[in-house]
Design an enzyme around this catalytic site. Structure first.
Site, PDB file in Angstrom:
ATOM      1  N   LYS A  36     -18.659   6.057 -24.878  1.00 13.78           N
ATOM      2  CA  LYS A  36     -17.694   6.777 -26.017  1.00 13.78           C
ATOM      3  C   LYS A  36     -18.853   8.915 -25.782  1.00 13.78           C
ATOM      4  O   LYS A  36     -19.181   8.885 -25.257  1.00 13.78           O
ATOM      5  CB  LYS A  36     -18.516   6.644 -27.011  1.00 13.78           C
ATOM      6  N   TYR A  75     -37.408  36.194 -27.808  1.00 12.06           N
ATOM      7  CA  TYR A  75     -37.136  36.359 -28.986  1.00 12.06           C
ATOM      8  C   TYR A  75     -38.389  36.071 -29.868  1.00 12.06           C
ATOM      9  O   TYR A  75     -38.601  34.832 -29.943  1.00 12.06           O
ATOM     10  CB  TYR A  75     -36.193  35.633 -29.407  1.00 12.06           C
TER      11      TYR A  75
END
Length: 374
Positions: free
Chosen positions: A34, A254
């Site tokens: 899956k 950042y």
């Protein structure tokens, strides 16, 4: 020259892991593919599992199954979430699919179906409390399905909620409840996911459902003598494309979440959260540079990350950085990032995939797998 980030899928490792699952369980195997085979590519993974004569494949939903059938996959395919409505039954018939039955509404739909019958897996909720019939609901569901002309073959199924946490009592309790619930029934059983296969041999039953272990990743957060024998199928690599020398007290990235506490050599790597690397991976998370360990410094950016090269003075622009793979398990990286390797695999995007050993199956299937118990 293209961006150097890539994922390499070693299909020989996939074959090894499938053989290992078979050796451990000695039962029929449902290969779970899956979510695009956990990010590894559903069609090439299915082709190898079919080549290795896997007993069945499993996907989440009918859309995933159709992709496989349209690609020429002939193996049995199980829909793990079953069908969502009556309109899917003609599609299941056309593509020759099996389904998990986990609620009364599905049984009602099957009762109205008058064409070809289906193989089904009757799911019993023994403690996951997600989908499935409770123990007290099982006799009624079982009786209806036994009498239903739309059912060809029935397999009794459950799912363990804590098989990857062996110290908990939940799995023995679920094993006992499953046995009690189905006592006296002659149908085959299916209980174990990867963690169940690796740690709970008393629950192997007639069918097992390896997923994560097929891809060579351990479901456990600590070392496990059997899981440690898996071979990673996916290796994600990139390259250093810039190197900087920074002094003491210099912030990186950042938010300036990391500030150098000594003179530091920093490498910039073409890998970021837009590629699927978790943004929340903290400073200190491991990577390999030319096979040697180092650490991430500062926040992960959209397209790049910064890593510590201070102790690796011979590193150059263009050198290989391994984000996970051989020598650096995805499970370890996931632990640092506060997630699981399933999520790392499934979140990969914008990363070209290269497949190795696509046509090397015949000789390899003849090689036995040795299980170390040390």
């Amino acid at each position: 020259m293209s961006r150097p980030t890539k994922a390499t899928i070693n299909l020989s490792a996939l074959r090894h892991n499938l053989r290992f699952a078979r050796t451990l369980a000695g039962t029929k195997v449902i290969g779970v593919i899956k979510a695009d085979a956990y990010g590894h590519g559903a069609i090439p993974i299915a082709q190898v599992l079919e080549e290795q004569k896997v007993d069945s494949l499993a996907v989440a939903c009918i859309e995933e199954a159709i992709v496989l059938r349209e690609a020429g996959i002939k193996s049995p395919i199980l829909l793990l979430e079953g069908f969502y409505g009556a309109d899917e039954l003609p599609v299941m018939e056309h593509y020759n699919l099996s389904a998990v039955i986990q609620q009364q509404e599905q049984i009602d739909i099957l009762k109205r179906w008058k064409k070809r019958s289906f193989n089904i897996f009757l799911k019993i909720d023994t403690g996951m409390h997600r989908i499935g019939f409770l123990s007290e609901e099982f006799p009624g569901a079982y009786k209806q399905l036994k009498e239903c002309s739309a059912v060809n073959r029935m397999i009794l199924m459950t799912h363990f909620s804590c098989a990857d946490e062996p110290e908990k009592s939940a799995t023995p309790e679920q094993i006992a409840l499953f046995a009690k619930t189905i006592a006296g029934k002659s149908e085959e059983t299916c209980s174990c996911n990867s963690a169940g296969i690796l740690h709970w041999p008393e629950a192997h039953g007639d069918w097992v459902r390896p997923g994560l272990m097929l891809y060579g990743s351990s479901p456990f957060t600590t070392s496990h003598k059997l899981a440690d024998q898996l071979k990673p199928v996916m290796e994600v690599t990139s390259q250093i494309f810039a190197i900087r020398k920074l002094g003491v007290g210099v912030p990186i990235g950042y938010g300036q979440t990391y500030v150098t506490d000594r003179p530091c050599t920093v490498g910039v790597v073409a890998m970021g959260y837009a590629d699927g690397y978790p943004r929340h991976a903290p400073s200190g998370s491991p990577v390999l540079v030319n096979g040697q360990r180092t650490r991430i410094l500062g926040r992960i950016s959209m397209d790049m990350m910064t890593i510590d090269l201070t102790h690796l003075p011979n590193t150059n622009i263009g050198d290989t950085v391994t984000l996970w793979g051989n020598g650096l398990p995805a499970t370890e990286v996931a632990h640092h990032a506060g997630t699981i390797s399933y999520e790392l695999f499934c979140n990969m995007k914008r990363v070209p995939i290269h497949y190795l050993n696509e046509a090397q199956a015949v000789e390899e299937t003849e090689q036995p797998v040795t299980i170390s118990t040390i």
